[in-house]
Design a protein around this motif. Structure first.
Motif, PDB file in Angstrom:
ATOM      1  N   ASP A  84       0.863  -1.111  -0.194  1.00 39.15           N
ATOM      2  CA  ASP A  84       0.003   0.044   0.063  1.00 39.15           C
ATOM      3  C   ASP A  84       0.974   1.241  -0.027  1.00 39.15           C
ATOM      4  OD1 ASP A  84      -2.311  -1.856   0.129  1.00 39.15           O
ATOM      5  OD2 ASP A  84      -2.178  -1.570   2.384  1.00 39.15           O
ATOM      6  N   SER A  85       0.931   1.830  -0.974  1.00 33.78           N
ATOM      7  CA  SER A  85       1.845   3.075  -1.202  1.00 33.78           C
ATOM      8  C   SER A  85       1.192   4.033  -2.618  1.00 33.78           C
ATOM      9  CB  SER A  85       3.329   2.542  -1.538  1.00 33.78           C
ATOM     10  OG  SER A  85       4.086   3.859  -1.722  1.00 33.78           O
ATOM     11  N   PRO A  86       1.278   5.340  -2.322  1.00 31.07           N
ATOM     12  CA  PRO A  86       1.028   6.120  -3.416  1.00 31.07           C
ATOM     13  C   PRO A  86       1.790   6.122  -4.661  1.00 31.07           C
ATOM     14  CG  PRO A  86       1.702   7.317  -1.608  1.00 31.07           C
ATOM     15  CD  PRO A  86       1.515   6.127  -1.080  1.00 31.07           C
ATOM     16  N   MET A  87       3.059   5.733  -4.268  1.00 37.30           N
ATOM     17  CA  MET A  87       4.289   5.988  -5.231  1.00 37.30           C
ATOM     18  C   MET A  87       4.109   6.972  -5.930  1.00 37.30           C
ATOM     19  SD  MET A  87       5.536   2.854  -5.103  1.00 37.30           S
ATOM     20  CE  MET A  87       6.658   2.625  -6.552  1.00 37.30           C
ATOM     21  N   THR A  88       4.290   8.249  -4.876  1.00 40.20           N
ATOM     22  CA  THR A  88       4.620   9.471  -5.564  1.00 40.20           C
ATOM     23  C   THR A  88       6.131   9.847  -5.120  1.00 40.20           C
ATOM     24  OG1 THR A  88       3.964  10.366  -3.293  1.00 40.20           O
ATOM     25  CG2 THR A  88       2.307  10.244  -5.187  1.00 40.20           C
ATOM     26  N   GLU A  89       6.661  10.963  -5.543  1.00 39.55           N
ATOM     27  CA  GLU A  89       7.906  11.356  -5.164  1.00 39.55           C
ATOM     28  C   GLU A  89       8.133  11.575  -3.778  1.00 39.55           C
ATOM     29  OE1 GLU A  89      11.517  11.667  -6.506  1.00 39.55           O
ATOM     30  OE2 GLU A  89      10.214  11.134  -8.023  1.00 39.55           O
ATOM     31  N   SER A 114      10.810   2.800  -7.814  1.00 38.42           N
ATOM     32  CA  SER A 114      10.737   4.325  -7.873  1.00 38.42           C
ATOM     33  C   SER A 114       9.630   4.616  -8.095  1.00 38.42           C
ATOM     34  CB  SER A 114      11.915   4.879  -8.961  1.00 38.42           C
ATOM     35  OG  SER A 114      11.215   4.616 -10.199  1.00 38.42           O
ATOM     36  N   PRO A 115       9.306   5.863  -7.803  1.00 40.76           N
ATOM     37  CA  PRO A 115       7.891   6.662  -8.145  1.00 40.76           C
ATOM     38  C   PRO A 115       7.465   6.225  -9.578  1.00 40.76           C
ATOM     39  CG  PRO A 115       9.175   8.250  -7.111  1.00 40.76           C
ATOM     40  CD  PRO A 115      10.045   7.010  -7.297  1.00 40.76           C
ATOM     41  N   ARG A 116       8.144   6.028 -10.407  1.00 37.35           N
ATOM     42  CA  ARG A 116       7.798   5.656 -12.014  1.00 37.35           C
ATOM     43  C   ARG A 116       7.180   4.510 -12.050  1.00 37.35           C
ATOM     44  NH1 ARG A 116      12.477   7.745 -15.822  1.00 37.35           N
ATOM     45  NH2 ARG A 116      10.821   7.261 -17.222  1.00 37.35           N
ATOM     46  N   ALA A 117       7.475   3.658 -11.189  1.00 38.31           N
ATOM     47  CA  ALA A 117       7.053   2.138 -11.106  1.00 38.31           C
ATOM     48  C   ALA A 117       5.369   2.348 -11.274  1.00 38.31           C
ATOM     49  CB  ALA A 117       7.480   1.347 -10.083  1.00 38.31           C
ATOM     50  N   GLY A 118       4.564   3.295 -10.793  1.00 42.60           N
ATOM     51  CA  GLY A 118       3.373   3.676 -10.703  1.00 42.60           C
ATOM     52  C   GLY A 118       2.702   2.773  -9.732  1.00 42.60           C
TER      53      GLY A 118
END
Length: 163
Positions: A84-89, A114-118
């Motif tokens: 559970d993660s928003p995967m933002t910077e 990284s955040p680029r994973a989405g």
């Protein structure tokens, strides 16, 4: 430079330097194998998790580790990990580390994100040496750690020969 081969081998040619070094390296690896595996056997799952998290106790929750409870063949075990993660910077998963403490090499995988994973979601196929508890340790970008554990019963073991 070449090294002669024993007359009992039936080969008349000599070993090249490269072949001799390869044989010596393989012998050294085999000679140190019991030391490597005995060191891994002395570490518990909790010890391995503490090493990965640098002494921080990871929180339970926020990580889903999907692995079959009963595995017929330890050579091919499908695993899915979702965090559970928003995967933002500002808030993302840095890495997911899989540990199986009863395997010859308990550190199974480390997946960097990284955040680029989405999405913080991965699927992987593992080998399990025997019945054990598998752990997925997650490092968040804010320094927090989380963990999910799952016991797995393996009927046909993999890694029997240490491979």
């Amino acid at each position: 430079m070449s090294f002669p081969i024993s007359p009992r081998s039936g080969r008349s040619e000599a070993l090249s330097r490269r072949e001799a070094v390869a044989i010596a390296a393989a012998g050294l690896a085999l000679a140190t194998w019991p030391e490597m595996s005995s060191a891994a056997e002395t570490e518990t799952l909790d010890d391995l998790v503490q090493r990965v998290t640098e002494g921080t106790v990871p929180a339970e929750g926020g990580v889903r580790l999907e692995i079959p409870a009963l595995v017929e063949n330890g050579n091919s075990v499908d695993v899915r990990i979702a965090v559970d993660s928003p995967m933002t910077e500002a808030a993302h998963v840095r890495w997911i580390h899989l540990i199986a403490d009863k395997n010859p090499f308990p550190d199974m995988a480390r997946i960097h994100l990284s955040p680029r994973a989405g999405r913080a979601e991965v699927a992987i196929t593992l080998r399990l040496a025997q019945s054990q508890t598998v752990a997925a340790v997650v490092a968040h970008s804010d320094g927090r750690y989380a963990i999910a554990r799952a016991p797995v019963v393996v009927t046909l073991s993999a890694c029997i020969d240490g491979g």
